[in-house]
Design a protein around this motif. Structure first.
Motif, PDB file in Angstrom:
ATOM      1  N   PRO A   1       0.840  -1.206   0.000  1.00 51.14           N
ATOM      2  CA  PRO A   1       0.000   0.000   0.000  1.00 51.14           C
ATOM      3  C   PRO A   1       0.869   1.248   0.000  1.00 51.14           C
ATOM      4  CG  PRO A   1       0.046  -0.999   2.186  1.00 51.14           C
ATOM      5  CD  PRO A   1       0.732  -1.963   1.257  1.00 51.14           C
ATOM      6  N   VAL A   2       0.409   2.303  -0.643  1.00 50.45           N
ATOM      7  CA  VAL A   2       1.119   3.576  -0.610  1.00 50.45           C
ATOM      8  C   VAL A   2       0.670   4.349   0.624  1.00 50.45           C
ATOM      9  CG1 VAL A   2       1.367   3.614  -3.117  1.00 50.45           C
ATOM     10  CG2 VAL A   2      -0.571   4.794  -2.053  1.00 50.45           C
ATOM     11  N   LYS A   3       1.483   5.293   1.038  1.00 51.92           N
ATOM     12  CA  LYS A   3       1.231   6.023   2.287  1.00 51.92           C
ATOM     13  C   LYS A   3       1.276   7.519   2.046  1.00 51.92           C
ATOM     14  CE  LYS A   3       3.193   6.378   6.996  1.00 51.92           C
ATOM     15  NZ  LYS A   3       4.300   5.903   7.872  1.00 51.92           N
ATOM     16  N   TRP A   4       0.475   8.243   2.788  1.00 49.79           N
ATOM     17  CA  TRP A   4       0.458   9.710   2.734  1.00 49.79           C
ATOM     18  C   TRP A   4       0.865  10.259   4.096  1.00 49.79           C
ATOM     19  CZ3 TRP A   4      -0.318  13.684  -0.709  1.00 49.79           C
ATOM     20  CH2 TRP A   4      -0.638  14.959  -0.183  1.00 49.79           C
ATOM     21  N   ILE A   5       1.846  11.163   4.117  1.00 49.92           N
ATOM     22  CA  ILE A   5       2.218  11.887   5.326  1.00 49.92           C
ATOM     23  C   ILE A   5       1.882  13.347   5.111  1.00 49.92           C
ATOM     24  CG2 ILE A   5       4.079  12.572   6.874  1.00 49.92           C
ATOM     25  CD1 ILE A   5       5.529  10.019   6.210  1.00 49.92           C
ATOM     26  N   ASP A   6       1.042  13.886   5.985  1.00 49.85           N
ATOM     27  CA  ASP A   6       0.589  15.265   5.840  1.00 49.85           C
ATOM     28  C   ASP A   6       1.753  16.235   6.023  1.00 49.85           C
ATOM     29  OD1 ASP A   6      -1.439  16.970   5.239  1.00 49.85           O
ATOM     30  OD2 ASP A   6      -2.275  17.077   7.266  1.00 49.85           O
ATOM     31  N   GLY A   7       1.638  17.401   5.407  1.00 50.56           N
ATOM     32  CA  GLY A   7       2.675  18.418   5.545  1.00 50.56           C
ATOM     33  C   GLY A   7       2.208  19.755   5.010  1.00 50.56           C
ATOM     34  N   ASP A   8       2.784  20.815   5.524  1.00 45.34           N
ATOM     35  CA  ASP A   8       2.361  22.189   5.209  1.00 45.34           C
ATOM     36  C   ASP A   8       3.525  22.964   4.597  1.00 45.34           C
ATOM     37  OD1 ASP A   8       1.123  24.681   5.207  1.00 45.34           O
ATOM     38  OD2 ASP A   8       1.376  25.006   7.368  1.00 45.34           O
ATOM     39  N   ASP A   9       3.263  23.677   3.494  1.00 44.73           N
ATOM     40  CA  ASP A   9       4.324  24.546   2.963  1.00 44.73           C
ATOM     41  C   ASP A   9       4.214  25.968   3.510  1.00 44.73           C
ATOM     42  OD1 ASP A   9       2.618  26.198   1.437  1.00 44.73           O
ATOM     43  OD2 ASP A   9       3.125  25.298  -0.461  1.00 44.73           O
ATOM     44  N   GLY A  10       3.092  26.261   4.212  1.00 47.68           N
ATOM     45  CA  GLY A  10       2.934  27.551   4.873  1.00 47.68           C
ATOM     46  C   GLY A  10       2.866  28.754   3.958  1.00 47.68           C
ATOM     47  N   THR A  11       2.766  28.525   2.628  1.00 43.75           N
ATOM     48  CA  THR A  11       2.924  29.590   1.627  1.00 43.75           C
ATOM     49  C   THR A  11       4.202  30.371   1.924  1.00 43.75           C
ATOM     50  OG1 THR A  11       0.506  29.798   1.836  1.00 43.75           O
ATOM     51  CG2 THR A  11       1.564  31.200   0.226  1.00 43.75           C
ATOM     52  N   SER A  12       5.233  29.650   2.357  1.00 50.18           N
ATOM     53  CA  SER A  12       6.472  30.276   2.813  1.00 50.18           C
ATOM     54  C   SER A  12       7.660  29.378   2.508  1.00 50.18           C
ATOM     55  CB  SER A  12       6.396  30.513   4.328  1.00 50.18           C
ATOM     56  OG  SER A  12       7.677  30.668   4.896  1.00 50.18           O
ATOM     57  N   PRO A  13       8.702  29.911   1.874  1.00 50.38           N
ATOM     58  CA  PRO A  13       9.902  29.106   1.622  1.00 50.38           C
ATOM     59  C   PRO A  13      10.500  28.502   2.893  1.00 50.38           C
ATOM     60  CG  PRO A  13       9.981  31.113   0.326  1.00 50.38           C
ATOM     61  CD  PRO A  13       8.818  31.249   1.262  1.00 50.38           C
ATOM     62  N   THR A  14      10.502  29.278   3.981  1.00 52.48           N
ATOM     63  CA  THR A  14      11.073  28.789   5.240  1.00 52.48           C
ATOM     64  C   THR A  14      10.324  27.576   5.748  1.00 52.48           C
ATOM     65  OG1 THR A  14      11.797  31.030   5.817  1.00 52.48           O
ATOM     66  CG2 THR A  14      11.679  29.418   7.608  1.00 52.48           C
ATOM     67  N   LYS A  15       8.993  27.657   5.770  1.00 49.43           N
ATOM     68  CA  LYS A  15       8.166  26.543   6.227  1.00 49.43           C
ATOM     69  C   LYS A  15       8.287  25.365   5.280  1.00 49.43           C
ATOM     70  CE  LYS A  15       4.991  24.373   8.584  1.00 49.43           C
ATOM     71  NZ  LYS A  15       5.300  23.792   9.917  1.00 49.43           N
ATOM     72  N   ALA A  16       8.295  25.612   3.981  1.00 51.12           N
ATOM     73  CA  ALA A  16       8.387  24.534   2.995  1.00 51.12           C
ATOM     74  C   ALA A  16       9.691  23.761   3.158  1.00 51.12           C
ATOM     75  CB  ALA A  16       8.276  25.094   1.582  1.00 51.12           C
ATOM     76  N   LYS A  17      10.781  24.482   3.362  1.00 49.38           N
ATOM     77  CA  LYS A  17      12.080  23.818   3.521  1.00 49.38           C
ATOM     78  C   LYS A  17      12.105  22.942   4.763  1.00 49.38           C
ATOM     79  CE  LYS A  17      14.747  27.371   1.100  1.00 49.38           C
ATOM     80  NZ  LYS A  17      15.871  28.333   1.175  1.00 49.38           N
ATOM     81  N   ALA A  18      11.497  23.419   5.850  1.00 50.32           N
ATOM     82  CA  ALA A  18      11.442  22.625   7.081  1.00 50.32           C
ATOM     83  C   ALA A  18      10.607  21.362   6.880  1.00 50.32           C
ATOM     84  CB  ALA A  18      10.863  23.466   8.221  1.00 50.32           C
ATOM     85  N   THR A  19       9.510  21.492   6.131  1.00 58.82           N
ATOM     86  CA  THR A  19       8.652  20.334   5.872  1.00 58.82           C
ATOM     87  C   THR A  19       9.363  19.325   4.979  1.00 58.82           C
ATOM     88  OG1 THR A  19       6.655  21.678   6.130  1.00 58.82           O
ATOM     89  CG2 THR A  19       6.410  19.607   4.953  1.00 58.82           C
ATOM     90  N   ILE A  20      10.092  19.809   3.979  1.00 58.07           N
ATOM     91  CA  ILE A  20      10.851  18.905   3.106  1.00 58.07           C
ATOM     92  C   ILE A  20      11.875  18.117   3.916  1.00 58.07           C
ATOM     93  CG2 ILE A  20      12.573  18.832   1.249  1.00 58.07           C
ATOM     94  CD1 ILE A  20      11.053  21.210  -0.032  1.00 58.07           C
ATOM     95  N   GLU A  21      12.555  18.787   4.826  1.00 61.02           N
ATOM     96  CA  GLU A  21      13.542  18.110   5.669  1.00 61.02           C
ATOM     97  C   GLU A  21      12.880  17.034   6.529  1.00 61.02           C
ATOM     98  OE1 GLU A  21      17.063  19.190   8.932  1.00 61.02           O
ATOM     99  OE2 GLU A  21      15.938  20.789   7.931  1.00 61.02           O
ATOM    100  N   SER A  22      11.702  17.372   7.087  1.00 63.64           N
ATOM    101  CA  SER A  22      10.955  16.408   7.902  1.00 63.64           C
ATOM    102  C   SER A  22      10.513  15.211   7.071  1.00 63.64           C
ATOM    103  CB  SER A  22       9.743  17.108   8.525  1.00 63.64           C
ATOM    104  OG  SER A  22       8.908  16.185   9.184  1.00 63.64           O
ATOM    105  N   HIS A  23      10.025  15.475   5.865  1.00 65.62           N
ATOM    106  CA  HIS A  23       9.581  14.383   4.986  1.00 65.62           C
ATOM    107  C   HIS A  23      10.758  13.492   4.579  1.00 65.62           C
ATOM    108  CE1 HIS A  23       5.448  15.338   4.806  1.00 65.62           C
ATOM    109  NE2 HIS A  23       5.478  16.293   3.889  1.00 65.62           N
ATOM    110  N   HIS A  24      11.896  14.097   4.325  1.00 70.61           N
ATOM    111  CA  HIS A  24      13.076  13.302   3.968  1.00 70.61           C
ATOM    112  C   HIS A  24      13.430  12.333   5.104  1.00 70.61           C
ATOM    113  CE1 HIS A  24      16.996  12.125   2.514  1.00 70.61           C
ATOM    114  NE2 HIS A  24      17.563  12.629   3.593  1.00 70.61           N
TER     115      HIS A  24
END
Length: 442
Positions: free
Chosen positions: A255-278
């Motif tokens: 099965p495939v999986k989805w992990i929720d995440g927010d980009d915050g309409t902000s580069p700073t927030k998006a980068k933090a979320t990308i790091e968390s997802h990685h």
């Protein structure tokens, strides 16, 4: 957008009036001037955007604009609303669904959940061979090692080599007197060129592939910030695709999986979320929302070797971005939206246009594209004036007084049309125009 006092007085009893009619212009203004048409784009043509004007009933009445929009069939709408009952908008819902499905099919064809391998097959599953229209049908062909051409909710032809739709459909939508979109007036316009579909030979599909790692999608949608109101339909589309991929057996037997995440309409927030997802093992990011956020955070996803697949980025700058083959989008480039929007404006016979846009890459590039298309069609270059207001990394207006200054510059020029490009913050630009005495034409 100035009227004589007599016209202003008459307008006060009509929902056509954009202003509160608390004051009027002087009698030196041209009495023959009939006001301006108001236009918007995908960033602000939504019912949730209209809800911002609950204290100003009818303020948006007559406003129209364009957005990437395919006429969705009843079956998809019912399935979508089963995921999010009470969904108010459909903006980019189909694009989000297709982004997840295409990624899943690419992993199945690659026989791998490694991002670099998935990326090699993303274009391929839209141009490869056997046409298939449902997840179950497409996965069955892919499992059997057969090349496929996915024809989804919004992807009706193959991808171009840059990893984006070669053709698309735009909707022209209209706000009504309740500041909501009037679905009965929506028109659909096809654009793009089938000849732009990639001619690159797709890699051979892997038959019977298997993996120890399940495919994990990470949400990178604007759950907060200036684009937060656009997320519900995209999230519904993505979650529906996850559910239907798993109902069809998943990818490579898991099965495939989805992990929720927010980009915050902000580069700073998006980068933090990308790091968390990685750190969580995500291979495919779905998002981000704003083109400016994508341009700022792409280096991070590339550094981690992750696929970034946006359902709503539209900046032309992303087409030629050095992404190491890891960036894709189901939303079309604004090169196409500029043509569609200019066509709508030209049909109204405009000869003098004011464009009010925020400072994000999306706004500035779309304003440039619309201007180019209008001039190409014969509108004088000096008759198209652009006014830019500054926004923060989070999408908020830096200085509200700047909106007032711009409105006071625009209104006396008496344009035939005003195009407002932005996200939720563009509501402030429209309210400033109203306060300056602007008036909408139907």
């Amino acid at each position: 957008m100035r009227f004589s006092r007599a016209v202003i007085a008459a307008a006060c009893v009509s929902l056509l009036s954009l202003s509160a009619c608390s004051s009027g212009p002087d009698d030196s203004q041209d009495p023959a001037y009939q006001g301006a048409y108001l236009y918007g784009t995908d960033g602000n043509m939504a019912n949730e955007f209209g809800a911002i004007f609950k204290e100003q009933p009818g303020l948006l009445n007559g406003m129209k604009g364009t957005m990437p929009l395919t006429e969705l069939d009843d079956s998809f709408l019912q399935r979508l609303r089963s995921v999010k009952p009470g969904l108010k908008d459909l903006l980019f819902a189909g694009e989000a669904y297709d982004a997840v499905v295409i990624s899943a099919l690419a992993a199945q064809q690659a026989g791998s959940t490694e991002p670099a391998q998935i990326a090699k097959y993303i274009n391929a599953v839209t141009v490869g061979g056997n046409i298939c229209r449902s997840i179950k049908q497409c996965l069955a062909l892919a499992e059997d090692g057969k090349a496929i051409s996915y024809r989804g909710v919004t992807v009706r032809y193959g991808f171009a080599e840059a990893g984006e739709p070669a053709t698309t459909s735009y909707g022209t939508v209209h706000f009504d007197s309740a500041n909501q979109l009037d679905s009965g007036k929506t028109e659909y316009l096809g654009t793009g060129n089938e000849r732009d579909v990639t001619a690159q030979k797709p890699p051979a599909p892997v038959k019977g592939g298997a993996t120890d790692k399940q495919l994990i999608f990470g949400g990178l949608l604007p759950k907060t910030g200036a684009l937060a109101y656009t997320t519900p339909p995209m999230e519904a589309g993505a979650l529906l695709a996850i559910s239907e991929v798993n109902a069809a057996g998943g990818v490579l037997g898991k099965p495939v999986k989805w992990i929720d995440g927010d980009d915050g309409t902000s580069p700073t927030k998006a980068k933090a979320t990308i790091e968390s997802h990685h750190a969580a093992g995500v291979q495919v990011l779905i998002g981000p929302g704003a083109s400016g956020v994508a341009l700022a955070s792409l280096p991070d996803s590339i550094k981690y070797g992750m696929v970034m697949f946006s359902p709503c980025n539209t900046s032309p700058d992303l087409t030629g971005y050095e992404d190491k083959g890891l960036y894709f989008r189901t939303a079309p480039s604004d090169v196409l939206q500029a043509r569609a929007l200019a066509d709508v404006m030209l049909r109204d016979g405009l000869q003098k246009i004011a464009i009010v846009t925020h400072s994000d890459n999306y706004g500035k590039k779309l304003a440039e594209g619309v201007t180019k298309e209008l001039v190409k069609a014969g509108v004088s270059e000096v008759a198209v004036q652009t006014y830019v207001y500054q926004i923060t990394d989070g999408g908020d207006v830096k200085d509200e007084a700047e909106l007032t200054r711009i409105a006071n510059q625009v209104v006396p020029t008496q344009p035939d049309g005003v195009l407002v490009i932005g996200y939720s913050e563009s509501a402030g630009a429209i309210k400033a125009l109203a306060a300056a005495g602007a008036n909408i034409r139907h």
